[in-house]
Design an enzyme around this catalytic site. Structure first.
Site, PDB file in Angstrom:
ATOM      1  N   PRO A   2       0.767  -1.202   0.000  1.00  0.00           N
ATOM      2  CA  PRO A   2       0.151   0.102   0.107  1.00  0.00           C
ATOM      3  C   PRO A   2       0.875   1.481   0.008  1.00  0.00           C
ATOM      4  O   PRO A   2       1.880   1.320   0.571  1.00  0.00           O
ATOM      5  CB  PRO A   2      -0.593  -0.038   1.331  1.00  0.00           C
ATOM      6  CG  PRO A   2       0.277  -0.783   2.103  1.00  0.00           C
ATOM      7  CD  PRO A   2       1.276  -1.397   1.295  1.00  0.00           C
ATOM      8  N   GLU A   3       0.363   2.335  -0.703  1.00  0.00           N
ATOM      9  CA  GLU A   3       0.772   3.554  -0.572  1.00  0.00           C
ATOM     10  C   GLU A   3      -0.485   4.232   0.367  1.00  0.00           C
ATOM     11  O   GLU A   3      -1.587   3.573   0.238  1.00  0.00           O
ATOM     12  CB  GLU A   3       1.247   4.231  -1.662  1.00  0.00           C
ATOM     13  CG  GLU A   3       2.372   3.713  -2.417  1.00  0.00           C
ATOM     14  CD  GLU A   3       3.375   4.201  -3.248  1.00  0.00           C
ATOM     15  OE1 GLU A   3       3.136   5.576  -3.437  1.00  0.00           O
ATOM     16  OE2 GLU A   3       4.175   3.811  -3.941  1.00  0.00           O
ATOM     17  N   LYS A  52      -0.057   6.499   5.428  1.00  0.00           N
ATOM     18  CA  LYS A  52      -0.198   4.971   5.440  1.00  0.00           C
ATOM     19  C   LYS A  52      -0.552   4.346   6.650  1.00  0.00           C
ATOM     20  O   LYS A  52      -0.577   3.064   7.105  1.00  0.00           O
ATOM     21  CB  LYS A  52       1.218   4.389   4.881  1.00  0.00           C
ATOM     22  CG  LYS A  52       1.688   4.848   3.877  1.00  0.00           C
ATOM     23  CD  LYS A  52       3.256   4.611   3.598  1.00  0.00           C
ATOM     24  CE  LYS A  52       3.857   5.121   2.443  1.00  0.00           C
ATOM     25  NZ  LYS A  52       5.264   5.130   2.092  1.00  0.00           N
ATOM     26  N   ARG A 241      15.209   2.675  -0.766  1.00  0.00           N
ATOM     27  CA  ARG A 241      14.391   2.222  -1.979  1.00  0.00           C
ATOM     28  C   ARG A 241      14.616   2.255  -3.533  1.00  0.00           C
ATOM     29  O   ARG A 241      15.449   3.038  -3.711  1.00  0.00           O
ATOM     30  CB  ARG A 241      13.004   2.518  -1.886  1.00  0.00           C
ATOM     31  CG  ARG A 241      12.395   2.849  -0.273  1.00  0.00           C
ATOM     32  CD  ARG A 241      12.045   1.525   0.177  1.00  0.00           C
ATOM     33  NE  ARG A 241      11.591   0.653  -0.645  1.00  0.00           N
ATOM     34  CZ  ARG A 241      10.474  -0.053  -0.302  1.00  0.00           C
ATOM     35  NH1 ARG A 241       9.711   0.348   0.595  1.00  0.00           N
ATOM     36  NH2 ARG A 241      10.029  -0.850  -1.223  1.00  0.00           N
TER      37      ARG A 241
END
Length: 251
Positions: A2-3, A52, A241
């Site tokens: 999820p974002e 989030k 990331r």
DNA sequence: AGCTCATGGCGAG
DNA sequence: TCGCCCTGAGCTG
């Protein structure tokens, strides 16, 4: 998984199906059993998303704080449904619906003070109607940290994840390595506006769509070549990331 | 069956 | 900066 858009979507669905109803709570996987017992058979007051983070409020000021992390997933079923998988951390159930949570980074019981502390450490969420980019700008306008790293820092902006950051910087033609302080205010304002538009679109579509002409629905994330100039997309680690960018189009 | 990768984030060093 | 936590899908063989 999820974002931020997914979490908002999730909060909406929880409110549709459970808000104001009395729910059963259990933790088949076991790690949330004690807390589940405390909210079992109580009224679900409402679900809220901030970036989030998801909080589900129950009567008596009890809040289940959920962060899905990279692996967390949620599923809805119709009652009575099947037996939960043994990895289900939390199952909520009312007369019509079942909610299953698996693999969250975080699932814990908060009181109101802890919830306030959580919100206090999060930056504005572009999906939220009252969010304002000025607050963010003040925090970052003197920062040497690359803008591509800043976008993942949840205490600056809440809800942006690895796909939205790559897509936003590509759309704005900004090199992710540029220190935040080298951005003009108007550039950052455009970037913020892009996030507001596309993250809200993500909520309504329940997926990240920044490219309507491609099956993958992204412009640069996960791509091998730039859709504008066809040169090779550069991939590297930025802020822990994998970043995707085209250095010809993003100056 | 085993390996790799994933839209996160934390704490240790 | 690294290792680690949580889980599942998609590949390889």
């Amino acid at each position: 998984m999820p974002e931020g858009h997914k979490i908002h979507r999730l909060a909406n669905e929880l409110n549709q199906k459970f808000k104001g109803t009395r729910v059963d709570a259990e933790s088949p996987q076991g790690r949330f059993s004690q807390s589940a017992a405390l909210i079992n058979n109580s009224v679900l007051v409402g679900a809220q998303a901030w970036g989030k983070h998801l909080t589900i409020e129950f009567e008596k000021d009890l809040f289940v704080h959920i962060h899905l992390g990279l692996y967390g997933r949620c599923k809805f079923w119709q009652t009575p449904g099947l037996q939960p998988k043994e990895t289900v951390r939390l199952r909520l159930r009312n007369l019509e619906s079942i909610f299953d949570l698996t693999g969250p980074n975080c699932c814990e019981l908060f009181d109101d003070k802890e919830r306030q502390e959580l919100y206090a450490r999060l930056g504005p969420d572009p999906i939220h109607p009252s969010a304002n980019y000025e607050t963010v700008w003040k925090k970052i306008k003197n920062s040497k940290v690359p803008i591509g790293k800043i976008l993942l820092e949840q205490n600056k902006i809440s809800g942006v994840g690895n796909i939205y950051r790559a897509e936003a910087l590509f759309a704005m033609e900004i090199n992710p390595n540029r220190p935040a302080k080298e951005l003009k205010k108007v550039e950052f304002e455009r970037l913020w506006d892009w996030l507001v538009t596309y993250m809200r679109l993500g909520v309504s579509r329940n997926r990240i769509t920044t490219n309507f002409d491609s099956a993958k629905e992204t412009m640069i994330y996960g791509k091998a070549e730039c859709p504008q100039c066809q040169r090779q997309v550069v991939k590297w680690n930025l802020g822990g990331r994998k970043m995707y960018a085209c250095f010809d189009c993003q100056k």
